[in-house]
Design an enzyme around this catalytic site. Structure first.
Site, PDB file in Angstrom:
ATOM      1  N   GLU A  85      -1.574  -5.923  -6.266  1.00 55.46           N
ATOM      2  CA  GLU A  85      -1.078  -4.546  -6.383  1.00 55.46           C
ATOM      3  C   GLU A  85      -0.175  -4.413  -7.606  1.00 55.46           C
ATOM      4  O   GLU A  85       0.786  -5.158  -7.766  1.00 55.46           O
ATOM      5  CB  GLU A  85      -0.336  -4.125  -5.104  1.00 55.46           C
ATOM      6  N   LYS A 280       4.952  -1.597   5.566  1.00 57.31           N
ATOM      7  CA  LYS A 280       3.921  -2.131   4.668  1.00 57.31           C
ATOM      8  C   LYS A 280       4.529  -2.450   3.311  1.00 57.31           C
ATOM      9  O   LYS A 280       4.200  -3.459   2.684  1.00 57.31           O
ATOM     10  CB  LYS A 280       2.784  -1.120   4.525  1.00 57.31           C
ATOM     11  N   ASP A 296       0.904 -18.977   5.865  1.00 53.92           N
ATOM     12  CA  ASP A 296      -0.083 -18.127   6.526  1.00 53.92           C
ATOM     13  C   ASP A 296       0.434 -16.692   6.610  1.00 53.92           C
ATOM     14  O   ASP A 296       1.181 -16.346   7.517  1.00 53.92           O
ATOM     15  CB  ASP A 296      -0.353 -18.689   7.927  1.00 53.92           C
ATOM     16  N   HIS A 393       4.537   3.997  -9.971  1.00 53.01           N
ATOM     17  CA  HIS A 393       3.329   3.314  -9.528  1.00 53.01           C
ATOM     18  C   HIS A 393       2.168   3.581 -10.473  1.00 53.01           C
ATOM     19  O   HIS A 393       1.432   2.662 -10.849  1.00 53.01           O
ATOM     20  CB  HIS A 393       2.970   3.761  -8.110  1.00 53.01           C
TER      21      HIS A 393
END
Length: 440
Positions: A85, A280, A296, A393
């Site tokens: 991202e 998130k 993990d 962004h």
């Protein structure tokens, strides 16, 4: 047309690829070229990657970036982040520098206990089962001596084993609920080995327990497995400063920014639709470091989101307040990580990432990862409550758009300069590059 195949795993790598490209792709040679261009030229290193999983056909690369200037408990870190991202590493780096000038991040590990369970069915009297469990509990520890010997030498091992009655949820359902300390190891194999031995002991001892009827002796083991929900493996990360020192933006006061920031967090605390996106953003930072250090990230994700729902309602992982003119932003988060075992001793870039982090213990790595998550959350909330999320962004996403349209170096240079003072949208970039190409 796709088709089934028998014995695929037994084929050589080249035969696997031949079958795939001829079965699924209109241009087999082009597909094969794409797969092979991501092979590592170092044959030994490629073989290592091939043997991580079954049916390997190529490598799937993610960028490995770094975010410098993280001051954590007065120690400077440069944090490795494996993520695709576009804005994550830039946001983390910007936040790190902001808080480095304001005392940095403070962290502490609250607890490191991990959990595993043996799930079983028992038809009979619970009081008898409870007496049986208390009678054989020492044998669970004795029968796992060979498994726990080395872990105990390092100060870890099995902490406790409980019998839990779950018959209100499912008829005849019970658990052995065990807690573990695995120190710097992730501990999955250790915990699962212990649990499987618990199951064997439980079943065999039941057969000779005199108080049990014939039916009660037949304990049915359903499964033995660790839990990725680790609410007692907690780390806290925090930043704070005077409200007047909180903003670098001349168009908004520190007090106004602090109030909007706290309100934004409160909204995430009460509104699940916002909380999911809020969390998130935290996981953008956490997953990137977890992946870079060979841990993990799926287990971490599952455990974190379960923790966010522990009250019965999904809520924000982070919290903020203003008291006595001081802004505080913090998070307590569950995280079971390791710095030995698994990929940590195999993957060369994982080794490099851990060395970059001063070869941390598992507890130290928990703190670094939590900081990366809190930093990412701060960056997102700062943008949301001031300029809006898209401005920063989309500027970071500009290069992805330019690569999609195969812009050359001159076009990239020209349009990067142009969009420093113009709003980036996909349509705006397409229009700009088409105009540039018409002129040239």
């Amino acid at each position: 047309m796709s088709k089934s195949i028998s014995g695929f795993s037994k084929l050589s790598k080249s035969k696997k690829i031949d079958w795939i490209v001829n079965s699924y792709f209109s241009n087999a040679e082009d597909a094969k070229r794409v797969l092979k261009q991501y092979w590592n030229n170092n044959e030994k290193l490629q073989q290592l990657h091939d043997e991580f999983i079954e049916n390997t056909i190529t490598n799937y690369y993610l960028p490995l970036g770094v975010a410098p200037n993280f001051l954590i408990n007065n120690k400077l870190y440069t944090i490795p982040m494996a993520i695709e991202e576009s804005s994550v590493v830039a946001a983390a780096s910007k936040t790190a520098k902001f808080w480095m000038e304001r005392g940095g991040f403070r962290t502490k590990v609250i607890s490191t206990t991990k959990i595993g369970q043996v799930h079983f069915m028992y038809v009979g009297d619970f009081e008898k089962l409870n007496q049986f469990f208390n009678a054989i509990k020492p044998k669970f520890f004795k029968d796992t001596d060979a498994i726990t010997k080395n872990m105990k030498k390092r100060g870890g091992g099995i902490l406790d084993i409980e019998l839990r009655n779950k018959t209100n949820d499912i008829k005849n359902y019970y658990q052995l609920h065990a807690s573990f300390e695995t120190l710097d190891a992730m501990g999955a194999n250790f915990i699962n080995s212990c649990l499987e031995q618990f199951a064997k002991t439980l079943r065999s001892e039941a057969l000779t327990f005199e108080m049990f009827s014939k039916e009660e002796k037949q304990i049915d083991i359903v499964m033995s497995i660790l839990s990725n929900y680790v609410p007692d493996c907690l780390v806290r990360a925090e930043v704070s400063c005077k409200v007047e020192d909180l903003t670098e933006n001349g168009t908004i006061s520190g007090e106004t920014f602090a109030n909007k920031f706290v309100q934004a967090v409160r909204i995430a605390e009460v509104e699940p639709y916002r909380a999911v996106t809020h969390n998130k953003g935290i996981m953008n930072g956490i997953d990137a470091v977890v992946l870079a250090t060979g841990n993990d990230f799926r287990a971490v994700e599952a455990g974190v989101h379960a923790y966010a729902s522990r009250s019965g309602r999904y809520t924000s992982l982070s919290h903020a307040k203003v008291e006595n003119g001081v802004f505080t932003f913090w998070m307590e988060i569950p995280m079971a990580l390791g710095t030995v075992g698994g990929l940590t001793g195999l993957h060369p870039l994982v080794k490099l990432s851990l060395e970059l982090l001063h070869k941390p213990t598992a507890s130290e790595l928990m703190q670094v990862v939590a900081v990366a998550g809190l930093a990412q959350n701060f960056a997102a909330l700062r943008s949301l409550t001031t300029t809006g999320i898209q401005e920063g962004h989309m500027k970071m996403h500009l290069m992805n758009i330019l690569n999609q349209v195969e812009a050359n170096d001159l076009e990239k240079q020209t349009l990067t300069a142009y969009f420093k003072n113009n709003t980036v949208t996909h349509n705006a970039v397409i229009e700009a590059i088409n105009e540039l190409r018409v002129k040239n």
